[in-house]
Structure formats: structure tokens, C-alpha cells
Design a protein around this motif. Structure first.
Motif, PDB file in Angstrom:
ATOM      1  N   UNK A  10     -34.992 -10.820 -25.780  1.00 34.05           N
ATOM      2  CA  UNK A  10     -35.667 -11.649 -26.734  1.00 34.05           C
ATOM      3  C   UNK A  10     -36.579 -10.772 -27.920  1.00 34.05           C
ATOM      4  N   UNK A  11     -36.899  -9.582 -27.180  1.00 30.71           N
ATOM      5  CA  UNK A  11     -37.581  -8.470 -28.077  1.00 30.71           C
ATOM      6  C   UNK A  11     -37.077  -8.367 -29.416  1.00 30.71           C
ATOM      7  N   UNK A  12     -35.559  -8.498 -29.340  1.00 26.59           N
ATOM      8  CA  UNK A  12     -34.848  -8.051 -30.671  1.00 26.59           C
ATOM      9  C   UNK A  12     -34.372  -9.384 -31.470  1.00 26.59           C
ATOM     10  N   UNK A  13     -34.679 -10.342 -30.757  1.00 28.31           N
ATOM     11  CA  UNK A  13     -34.350 -11.778 -31.514  1.00 28.31           C
ATOM     12  C   UNK A  13     -35.211 -12.270 -32.214  1.00 28.31           C
ATOM     13  N   UNK A  14     -35.250 -13.056 -33.421  1.00 27.94           N
ATOM     14  CA  UNK A  14     -35.964 -13.653 -34.268  1.00 27.94           C
ATOM     15  C   UNK A  14     -36.099 -15.203 -33.448  1.00 27.94           C
ATOM     16  N   UNK A  15     -35.266 -15.779 -33.205  1.00 27.29           N
ATOM     17  CA  UNK A  15     -35.283 -17.052 -32.729  1.00 27.29           C
ATOM     18  C   UNK A  15     -34.447 -17.105 -31.221  1.00 27.29           C
ATOM     19  N   UNK A  16     -35.202 -18.152 -30.287  1.00 28.35           N
ATOM     20  CA  UNK A  16     -34.581 -18.305 -28.980  1.00 28.35           C
ATOM     21  C   UNK A  16     -34.321 -19.561 -28.610  1.00 28.35           C
ATOM     22  N   UNK A  17     -33.287 -20.038 -28.567  1.00 25.83           N
ATOM     23  CA  UNK A  17     -32.775 -21.591 -28.671  1.00 25.83           C
ATOM     24  C   UNK A  17     -32.488 -21.792 -27.013  1.00 25.83           C
ATOM     25  N   UNK A  18     -32.922 -22.862 -26.479  1.00 21.08           N
ATOM     26  CA  UNK A  18     -32.326 -23.808 -25.401  1.00 21.08           C
ATOM     27  C   UNK A  18     -31.326 -24.698 -25.985  1.00 21.08           C
ATOM     28  N   UNK A  19     -30.160 -24.821 -25.190  1.00 25.77           N
ATOM     29  CA  UNK A  19     -29.020 -25.619 -25.766  1.00 25.77           C
ATOM     30  C   UNK A  19     -28.572 -26.680 -24.719  1.00 25.77           C
ATOM     31  N   UNK A  20     -28.925 -26.476 -23.674  1.00 31.57           N
ATOM     32  CA  UNK A  20     -28.401 -27.697 -22.545  1.00 31.57           C
ATOM     33  C   UNK A  20     -29.284 -27.471 -21.318  1.00 31.57           C
ATOM     34  N   UNK A  21     -29.247 -28.686 -20.665  1.00 31.71           N
ATOM     35  CA  UNK A  21     -30.048 -28.902 -19.394  1.00 31.71           C
ATOM     36  C   UNK A  21     -31.410 -29.204 -19.556  1.00 31.71           C
TER      37      UNK A  21
END
Ligand code: IMP
Length: 426
Positions: free
Chosen positions: A24-35
Motif C-alpha cells: 500500500x505504501x506505493x499505491x494511491x488507491x486500495x480497492x476491495x473487490x469481493x467478499x
């Protein structure tokens, strides 16, 4: 960092939370997609343990946009509790959280039916988490579910809830001898949730399309694992969503061409909660030892996990259906001190050898694993930060897994803290 999908390669609980937190440190956006809140992603930051059920684990890195995609089923009560708990512990949610208005909502009747079905003698017991996940997905596919967008429109919500309850209550009374649910109670309760949740609602697909055009880095956070996938798993002992990489597109509205990389998380051994076949399960003594050493108790339900040797047939299946680019191997330190370590390379069933994961549950239930045996390592690995400093036999074990899976292991986790990770040079 490219647009990366992270998935579990086994039966969930691979330690994805920690790897997501690191990436996550290098990501701008974090997305959960299921469950939904059947997941429990554990992250340890500065000795503080966080267990996230719905909100992406990336929320523990400041300033990241965290998204709950349309493919997730959302229990508003759990969501609001999770937000409150995080804020109490100093994690500022602010404007960072967004929820797709197309995400389906879990209602009290979903949770009750989940439990009632599990307790019926005439049904196959799946060992679900009892959170209403399956029944909510069933309503979605059955076209009688209620989405966040529906909840936020008072007229639509009233109509949909009324219709849903007519059918559900009849079923509850006639089949399950349960008194059913009051429209007024649920209506009031959910309108109160709506007021609190409205500010997070958004159009996920449009948002991500623009973000990709702006070259933002997106991390897609998978929950559960490949062999719990409703299509590719040990059906019917699976969860009700697509846990595999393809689910990232369906569950967010992002096109497959916008995905750059797929990382699989594999535990250095195997665990499973809930019912269903588990070919490499340890015998009792080793099971107890590893369960306690690895703290193998469900992060969501607290149930003890079954534990076993690394099953390369399972993880090869994950390599195939996710087209993995790399693997993050977790909990290597739990194997420290074992004299011998086994890897399952195939199954034998009625004289036939299976090197490819079989679709027939009977084979998985009745097969004999074919094992290779490797010498273990006596030394602790949890403070090692470089691959070359790992004990020779630990390096050999990792390299053997790479050869069997034909995928590079790029990260090795040797403890629950953020720093306990070894980046393996290419
Ligand atoms: P459900 O997702 O609650 O319907 O449960 C279906 C199966 O998936 C059961 O065997 C659960 O134990 C398993 N399961 C669901 N979520 C997780 C998870 O996050 N980790 C491991 N197993 C899970």
C-alpha cells in the motif's frame, strides 16, 4: 507500482493483510473487490494489532484512498463499527473511504438464514462464517438484492424492502419455523445507517477509470483464497464470490487490460477453516504445534484452523487461474525448528496420479498426497532481512517451491511486523 491485484493462493488466511499493508505504501488507491466481513485481514503496526473485515487494509497507511467495490457485500452495521473502532484508535478515515453505490447490502435476514441453513440436517454443512455472505450474493444473482444506491433512495428502498420481506418471511415461517422480520424495524434501522453511510457512496467504475487515466497506482485487495472461489474452488465448500484475479475486474468495473500485475500470497504451509477436503492436513501432534506457533485461529470467527504441509497442487492451480506474476510467501518463521518439511507435489487416488487440481471433490476427499521430504532448519528466521542470510535449507525450500510452481517468490514474510519481510532479488 503498476495496477496490481493481490489474491490468496490457498484457502484464505495466507497473511494477505500484511502484504497489502506493505504494498500500500506505493499505491494511491486500495480497492476491495469481493467478499465481505467474512474476511479478517490482520496487520500489526508498531506492536498494535488491527483486524480489518471490510475496509481495505491500506487504510493503515495515511492518506490513501480506500475503496469498497461493487463486488463486495456490505453489512452497514459492521462497516460503521469498523469505522468507529479505527477512528478511536487514531486512524483518520476522513474523506479517504469510498463505497460503490452498486455494492449489495447484507440484511438481518441474510445472517439468520446463513445460520439456519448451516444447522439443517438436510443440507450440506459448509462451515460458513455465518455473516450472511452467501445469502446476500444469492439475492444479488436472484435479482432481489438491495444495493447501496437503492438504500439511498427512500422510495426505492421502501418498495424493495417490502417486496423482499414478503417472500423472505413466508420462507422463514414455512421452511425454517422462524417468526420472520418486521418491516418497520429493519426500515428504521437501515435509514439510520443510510444517513451515516451516504457520504461514502460513489460510482466506483467512473472513479477508477479517471484514476487510471491520471496514472494513479491501484492495488486490488483480494479476500479469501483461490480454492474458496465459487467457480475454481473446492465447490460446494467455497465462499460465494470470485476470489481469483478476474474478480478484481468484475468487482470494481476496471477492464482486464488495465491490470498490470498479479501477486499471489501463499503461506509456507497450508491452513483451512470451515468444512471441506484438505489432503495435506497434519496428524494431531504437529497440527497442535503449528496451530499454536502460527496462531492459526480465524481472525473473524476465532475458529481453530486446520493446518497441513504446503500443497503445490493447490498453489499450482492458483498460478494457472490467476496467471500469477509473483508470489509472496508468508509465515516462513513458523516452520523454524522442524526437523523435516514435506511438500505435496501430487495426489494419488485409486491408482491414478493427479498433478493438476481435480474438480471432483471425491478425489480430494479420498486421495493420498505424494510428498517430497526436505531437511528443516534449526535457526530462527524472524530477524533476517536478506535472502542470502536465511539458513541454507530455508533457501532451498523456497527455491524448490519456485521450481514446482514455476513462479518467482519475490517477498518472504518472517513475522507479523511490517519490517519482517525479505525482498528476494530477481
Ligand atoms: P462464507 O464466506 O462465510 O460463506 O463461508 C464459506 C467458506 O469460506 C467457509 O469454509 C469459511 O470458513 C470460508 N471463509 C470465508 N471467509 C474466509 C476467510 O477470510 N478466510 C478463510 N476462510 C474463509
Amino acid at each position: 507500482m503498476a495496477n496490481t491485484v493481490l489474491v490468496g493462493t490457498q484457502w484464505g488466511d495466507e497473511g494477505k493483510g500484511k502484504i497489502i499493508d506493505v504494498l500500500s505504501r506505493k499505491a494511491d488507491i486500495i480497492v476491495r473487490f469481493q467478499g465481505g466481513n467474512n474476511a479478517g485481514h490482520t496487520v500489526v503496526v508498531d506492536n498494535q494489532k488491527f483486524i480489518l473485515h471490510l475496509i481495505p487494509s491500506g487504510v493503515l497507511n495515511r492518506g490513501k484512498t480506500c475503496i469498497i467495490g461493487n463486488g463486495v457485500v456490505v453489512d452497514p452495521q459492521v462497516l460503521l463499527e469498523e469505522i468507529e473502532n479505527l477512528e478511536k484508535r487514531g486512524i483518520d478515515i476522513g474523506n479517504n473511504l469510498k463505497i460503490s453505490d452498486q455494492a449489495h447490502l447484507i440484511f438481518p435476514y441474510h445472517k439468520i438464514i446463513d445460520k439456519l441453513r448451516e444447522s439443517r440436517k438436510t443440507r450440506q454443512k459448509i462451515g460458513t462464517t455465518g455473516r450472511g455472505i452467501g445469502p446476500c450474493y444469492a439475492d444479488k444473482v436472484n435479482r432481489c438484492g438491495i444495493r447501496l444506491a437503492d438504500l439511498l433512495d427512500k422510495e426505492v428502498f421502501k418498495k424493495k424492502l417490502k417486496l423482499a420481506l414478503i417472500e423472505k418471511n413466508e420462507m422463514f415461517r414455512k421452511i425454517y419455523r422462524h417468526q420472520g422480520f418486521s418491516f418497520a424495524d429493519i426500515h428504521r434501522q437501515y435509514l439510520a445507517y443510510a444517513e451515516k453511510i451516504a457520504k461514502y457512496s460513489f460510482d466506483c467504475a467512473e472513479f477508477l477509470y479517471s484514476a487510471i487515466k491520471k496514472r494513479k497506482n491501484i492495488l486490488f485487495e483480494g479476500a479469501q483464497g483461490t480454492v474458496l472461489d465459487v467457480d475454481f474452488g473446492t465447490y460446494p465448500f467455497v465462499t460465494s464470490s470470485n476470489t481469483t484475479a478476474g474478480g478484481a475486474c468484475i468487482g470494481t468495473g476496471v477492464a482486464p487490460t488495465d491490470i498490470d500485475k498479479i501477486i499471489g500470497v501463499a503461506k509456507a504451509y497450508t491452513t483451512r477453516v470451515g468444512s471441506g477436503p484438505f489432503p495435506t492436513q497434519f496428524s494431531r501432534k504437529l497440527l497442535e504445534e503449528i496451530r499454536h506457533k502460527g496462531n492459526e485461529f480465524g481472525a473473524t470467527t476465532g475458529r481453530p484452523r486446520r493446518c497441513g504441509w504446503f500443497d503445490a497442487v493447490v498453489v499450482r492451480r492458483a498460478v494457472t487461474v490467476n496467471r500469477l506474476d509473483e508470489i509472496a510467501l508468508t509465515k516462513l518463521d513458523v516452520l523454524d525448528g522442524l526437523k523435516k518439511i514435506k511438500i505435496c507435489t501430487a495426489y494419488n487416488y485409486k491408482g491414478k496420479k493427479y498433478t493438476v487440481f481435480p474438480p471432483n471433490i471425491k478425489v480430494l476427499e479420498g486421495c493420498q498426497p505424494v510428498y517430497e521430504e526436505h531437511p528443516g532448519w534449526p535457526n530462527a528466521t524472524s530477524s533476517i532481512t536478506k535472502f542470502k542470510n536465511l539458513p541454507t535449507n530455508a533457501r532451498r525450500y523456497i527455491e524448490r517451491l519456485e521450481a514446482l510452481l514455476n513462479v518467482k517468490i519475490s517477498m518472504i514474510s518472517v513475522g507479523s511486523e511490517r519490517e519482517q519481510i525479505i525482498r528476494k532479488e530477481k
